[in-house]
Write an enzyme that holds these catalytic residues in place. Sequence first.
Site, PDB file in Angstrom:
ATOM      1  N   LYS A 170     -24.399  14.946 -19.792  1.00  0.00           N
ATOM      2  CA  LYS A 170     -24.112  15.926 -18.791  1.00  0.00           C
ATOM      3  C   LYS A 170     -22.821  16.311 -18.340  1.00  0.00           C
ATOM      4  O   LYS A 170     -22.640  17.507 -17.860  1.00  0.00           O
ATOM      5  CB  LYS A 170     -25.133  15.808 -17.579  1.00  0.00           C
ATOM      6  N   VAL A 200       0.865  -1.213   0.025  1.00  0.00           N
ATOM      7  CA  VAL A 200       0.228   0.067  -0.003  1.00  0.00           C
ATOM      8  C   VAL A 200       0.970   1.211   0.071  1.00  0.00           C
ATOM      9  O   VAL A 200       1.839   1.454   0.809  1.00  0.00           O
ATOM     10  CB  VAL A 200      -0.940   0.118   1.081  1.00  0.00           C
ATOM     11  N   HIS A 209      10.267   8.561 -26.759  1.00  0.00           N
ATOM     12  CA  HIS A 209      10.359   8.066 -25.425  1.00  0.00           C
ATOM     13  C   HIS A 209       9.442   6.842 -25.370  1.00  0.00           C
ATOM     14  O   HIS A 209       9.957   5.937 -24.720  1.00  0.00           O
ATOM     15  CB  HIS A 209      10.127   8.977 -24.420  1.00  0.00           C
ATOM     16  N   ASP A 218       0.823  17.219 -11.310  1.00  0.00           N
ATOM     17  CA  ASP A 218       1.314  18.656 -11.663  1.00  0.00           C
ATOM     18  C   ASP A 218       0.738  19.902 -11.206  1.00  0.00           C
ATOM     19  O   ASP A 218       1.331  20.869 -10.729  1.00  0.00           O
ATOM     20  CB  ASP A 218       1.338  18.967 -13.192  1.00  0.00           C
ATOM     21  N   TYR A 229      -1.468  13.288 -14.460  1.00  0.00           N
ATOM     22  CA  TYR A 229      -0.468  14.288 -14.295  1.00  0.00           C
ATOM     23  C   TYR A 229      -1.229  15.628 -14.269  1.00  0.00           C
ATOM     24  O   TYR A 229      -0.502  16.556 -14.092  1.00  0.00           O
ATOM     25  CB  TYR A 229       0.467  14.269 -15.702  1.00  0.00           C
ATOM     26  N   GLN A 252       9.564  15.162 -13.634  1.00  0.00           N
ATOM     27  CA  GLN A 252       8.237  15.163 -14.159  1.00  0.00           C
ATOM     28  C   GLN A 252       8.400  16.236 -15.276  1.00  0.00           C
ATOM     29  O   GLN A 252       7.935  16.350 -16.379  1.00  0.00           O
ATOM     30  CB  GLN A 252       7.274  15.003 -13.477  1.00  0.00           C
ATOM     31  N   LYS A 284     -28.885   9.287 -19.679  1.00  0.00           N
ATOM     32  CA  LYS A 284     -29.685   8.546 -18.613  1.00  0.00           C
ATOM     33  C   LYS A 284     -30.733   7.580 -18.972  1.00  0.00           C
ATOM     34  O   LYS A 284     -30.772   6.363 -18.571  1.00  0.00           O
ATOM     35  CB  LYS A 284     -30.120   9.541 -17.627  1.00  0.00           C
TER      36      LYS A 284
END
Length: 452
Positions: free
Chosen positions: A249, A7, A127, A214, A210, A39, A383
């Site tokens: 929606k 965890v 990459h 970020d 991200y 990152q 819906k």
Amino acid sequence: MSKEGKVFNDPIHGHLELHPLLIKIIDTPQFQRLRFIKQLGGAYFVYPGASHNRFEHSIGVAHLAGELARLGIEQSELQITKNDITDEDILCVQIAGLCHDLGHGPFSHLYDGMFIKKQHPDKEWKHEKASIEMFDYLVEVNGLKKEMEKWNLNLTNDVVFIKEMIDGPLDTKTAQDKGWSYKGRGKEKSFLYEIVSNKRNGIDVDKFDYFARDCHHLGMKNNFDYRRFFHFARVCEVDGDKQICVRDKEVSNIYNMFHTRYYLHKRAYQHKVKGIIETMITDAFLKADEHIEIKGSGGRMFTLSTAMDNMEAYTKLTDHVFEQILFSSSDDLKEAREILERIISRDLYKFLGQKLIEKPDVITLDYGKKDKNPVDYMHFYSKEKPDKAFKLPKEEVSQLLPKNFSETIVRIFCKKTDDTSLSAAKDHPLLKLWKNQKVTIRSKNNLGQWIY
């Protein structure tokens, strides 16, 4: 939870549990390498909080990938019958999410988007290709084939499936099953290919993580709620394919997601000072390239720009090369070292100006599909008819939505910072003509920054 699983307490997603096989992958040198790759590349020199790395992002994507993949199990009415979504399917999706960024080089997109393109302009390399090669190398050198078989993963189809989720069809020339170009899974499980890297419309868990991560580290607000997307997402059949759709929606939430992408590019990813710093790092890497030696397989030596051709060498290449150059005493690295010293002392290239232009040859900000509206490639359900997918034209959503989905910016920097050089640059006839829109300046690097 299996005693072999773990965890993690993640600042974005809270406590998340990862499968034991994912832990085996994480505990390898090839994956741990991502701890040392920022990152957001050079953004850390602009935003003090942007110190997060590819490591935690990859774990977050693996977690979200598993959550979204379970849609296929929870929707029993899909009637996929003998091809039901299995635990192995979900595990493969999680592995793809975990390993999708294994191929990033120093400072993330700076390496493949600026440095490699300038050093090897004729070389087609990205990459994602390196991620697939690094995944193969990781499995091989760490003896994970038996571990994968232990969890009932097939070393042919399942491995192909994982790679396809990272970078699309491995053989685009060969189409099978009446136009279906993927080999790891058939069309009846096509929605699984939209989870990690969605080639159809760009809505995938990579972005979900991200955007949230970020924004958290940049100190910005994230207006997109991926948890709400998960709640209203379901799998519907569209022209024989199973696609991830969302309630009608929720269309405003989807537009918010793409605007968040634009907002992050505008304020952070393409920040002008970040662009200057990454241009300087690229210049330093170009000057240092042939003088950086990295030992690869068989004792062969590779440079900064060739290490990606050998995964043993590439495993050793991270952001640390910045400090390697900065703290070196080698005369061969003198020019590169002086550029990086300028970054540390904040003696940066000077920004002379920018403007929007009509033809793209420079920085392009968009919603992820160039000049197209990505929501046009999305299907929704209502819906009343949850199994019937349909498109929602933006004219039916709001009159306030953008008409254009791409803009292009050109920026001009001056490498010299003394008053005489800056004055000469600002008074240069070409710059004045450009500012008066009488001349187009062609891009001099791959982020569209023209260096004077």
